[in-house]
Write an enzyme that holds these catalytic residues in place. Structure first.
Site, mmCIF file in Angstrom:
data_model
loop_
_atom_site.group_PDB
_atom_site.id
_atom_site.type_symbol
_atom_site.label_atom_id
_atom_site.label_comp_id
_atom_site.label_asym_id
_atom_site.label_seq_id
_atom_site.Cartn_x
_atom_site.Cartn_y
_atom_site.Cartn_z
ATOM 1 C CE LYS A 1 -7.656 -2.837 5.392
ATOM 2 N NZ LYS A 1 -8.615 -2.728 4.135
ATOM 3 C CG ASP B 1 -3.061 4.703 4.789
ATOM 4 O OD1 ASP B 1 -4.070 4.375 5.467
ATOM 5 O OD2 ASP B 1 -2.988 3.978 3.685
ATOM 6 C CD1 TRP C 1 -2.287 -1.972 1.533
ATOM 7 C CD2 TRP C 1 -3.074 -0.836 -0.140
ATOM 8 N NE1 TRP C 1 -3.163 -2.907 0.825
ATOM 9 C CE2 TRP C 1 -3.840 -2.065 -0.254
ATOM 10 C CE3 TRP C 1 -3.349 0.140 -1.186
ATOM 11 C CZ2 TRP C 1 -5.026 -2.371 -1.075
ATOM 12 C CZ3 TRP C 1 -4.410 -0.065 -2.048
ATOM 13 C CH2 TRP C 1 -5.271 -1.286 -2.103
HETATM 14 N N1 PMP Z 1 -3.932 1.856 2.736
HETATM 15 C C1 PMP Z 1 -4.150 0.632 3.347
HETATM 16 C C2 PMP Z 1 -3.220 0.493 4.336
HETATM 17 C C3 PMP Z 1 -5.072 -0.378 3.130
HETATM 18 O O1 PMP Z 1 -4.819 -1.562 3.676
HETATM 19 C C4 PMP Z 1 -5.720 -0.108 1.753
HETATM 20 C C5 PMP Z 1 -6.662 -1.128 1.425
HETATM 21 N N2 PMP Z 1 -6.777 -2.321 2.219
HETATM 22 C C6 PMP Z 1 -5.820 0.943 1.311
HETATM 23 C C7 PMP Z 1 -4.841 1.953 1.488
HETATM 24 C C8 PMP Z 1 -6.789 1.424 0.117
HETATM 25 O O2 PMP Z 1 -8.000 1.756 0.372
HETATM 26 P P1 PMP Z 1 -9.114 2.058 -0.517
HETATM 27 O O3 PMP Z 1 -9.848 0.852 -0.775
HETATM 28 O O4 PMP Z 1 -10.343 2.596 0.794
HETATM 29 O O5 PMP Z 1 -8.771 3.154 -1.243
#
Ligand code: PMP
Length: 380
Positions: free
Chosen positions: A200, A176, A106
């Protein structure tokens, strides 16, 4: 042993399991929110009731995280992915550069998006170690004149979690926290901005929390288009356009559960540590079979990621786990393997039950294949 239902045995990486008491309130709200007399799906975002929901939610977040009243709490759309782009669009407009840690899947996505808006300095990359560990402070190459420093507190795919706050206090620190916000207390006042999607630990998909320190907020541009303008979102108290009323209400219920039923972030952290400890214990006891992916010091209390001796045994494990009532245990599509996500909504009893299952699976495997050379049908 208490019989757990399918929702209670949901180890999905996200959207994750929500507490049963929250689901029950949502079930009621689907037909009729008691104090309004209407279905949650049909209540106007301009109603007095919804303004109150947003107000209480902002307060609950500040209370849970120990943040001052001046902190702005926004409920935004577009997921964490929108923040990957919006942040650099706001902060790298004048040719400045930002420091990023590349610690896994990520953060790689965040870097890829940010590069489209400006210059980045890679403060550290875990690529050479296949993202199996996090950096020490000494390894970080931080710039004192960076517009901001960005990292991900919990790499959801690889199961790596920072157990300290990295970065310099004189550079705006942006994190994040999508997969660990509200799972444990932290030094949240040391961040200029924190963002986390809800799906989550906090609620369903559709809403992303963005928490901004007031002094940092003042440095952000005011002339950007509304949807990528933090001021526009903050001034509208998260009702800039039609927000996801259902998702925001769900998050409110989760914060009430955390405050009143659990008793705050210290208590939920104890739950989460117990769940993680019992699963990591199995990894350590049967290390020749369950191969943990993360370096021990960087193990995540949210995502326990491991491999078995080969892909065939992993498939058999997933199949047997499914038959035993567990779900969501398959690893992320990018790396495969097994991932047990143990977010706030997952009860301690569920992690205990998975740990038991893993021990039984191991023992049956050893009996059926003494040489660990292949997979017995008795076992699959
Ligand atoms: N950051 C993290 C740490 C994630 O785990 C995720 C998705 N699991 C994301 C960003 C992307 O998130 P989204 O699908 O809400 O855009």
């Amino acid at each position: 042993m208490m019989k757990l239902n399918a929702n209670q045995l949901n180890f999905s990486g996200g959207p994750g399991a929500l507490p049963e008491s929250v689901l029950q309130q949502l079930q009621t709200a689907m037909l009729c929110v008691p104090e309004v007399g209407l279905s949650i799906l049909g209540i106007s975002h301009r109603s007095q009731w919804f303004a109150q929901v947003v107000h209480e939610l902002e307060d609950n977040i500040r209370q849970l995280m120990g943040l001052p009243d001046t902190t702005r709490v926004l409920m935004m759309q577009g997921g964490a992915t929108q923040q990957f782009s919006m942040l650099p669009m706001n902060l790298l407009r004048d040719g400045q550069s930002a420091d990023y840690i590349h610690s896994g899947y990520w953060s790689g996505k965040a870097i890829h998006e940010a590069e489209k808006s400006g210059k980045l300095n890679l403060a550290w990359s875990g690529k050479a170690d296949q993202f199996s560990r996090l950096p020490s402070d000494a390894e970080l190459q931080l710039s004192k004149d960076a517009a901001y420093f960005h990292y991900i507190s919990n790499e959801t795919v690889e199961g790596l979690q920072f157990h300290r706050v990295p970065g310099r206090d004189d550079v705006p620190r942006i994190c994040d926290m999508s997969s660990d916000l509200l799972s444990a207390p932290g030094e949240f006042n040391r961040y200029a901005m924190i963002y986390a999607h809800a799906q989550k630990n906090i609620g369903p998909a559709g809403v992303t929390l963005v928490i901004l320190r007031d002094d940092f907020m003042q440095t952000l541009p005011k002339d950007l288009p509304g949807f990528i303008n933090y001021h526009a979102q903050a001034d509208a108290h998260s009702i800039y356009n039609t927000p996801p009323v259902f998702a925001i209400y769900s998050v409110l219920l989760v914060t009430r559960w955390l405050l009143h039923d659990i008793g705050g972030l210290h208590n939920i952290a104890k739950h989460n540590e117990l769940k993680a400890a019992c699963l990591y214990q199995v990894l350590d006891d049967y290390a020749d079979f369950y191969r943990g992916r993360a370096a021990i010091a960087d193990r995540s209390n949210m995502n326990v990621v491991f491999n078995l001796p080969n892909a065939e045994i992993e498939q058999a494990f997933l199949q047997a786990a499914q038959q035993a009532g567990f779900s969501g245990l398959n690893g992320h599509r990018s790396i495969g393997g097994i991932r047990a996500s143990i977010y706030n909504g997952l009860e301690i009893a569920a992690a205990d039950q998975l740990a038991d299952f893993m021990q039984t699976f191991y023992k049956r495997y050893k009996i059926s294949t003494p040489q660990t050379s292949g997979l017995s049908t008795a076992y699959a």
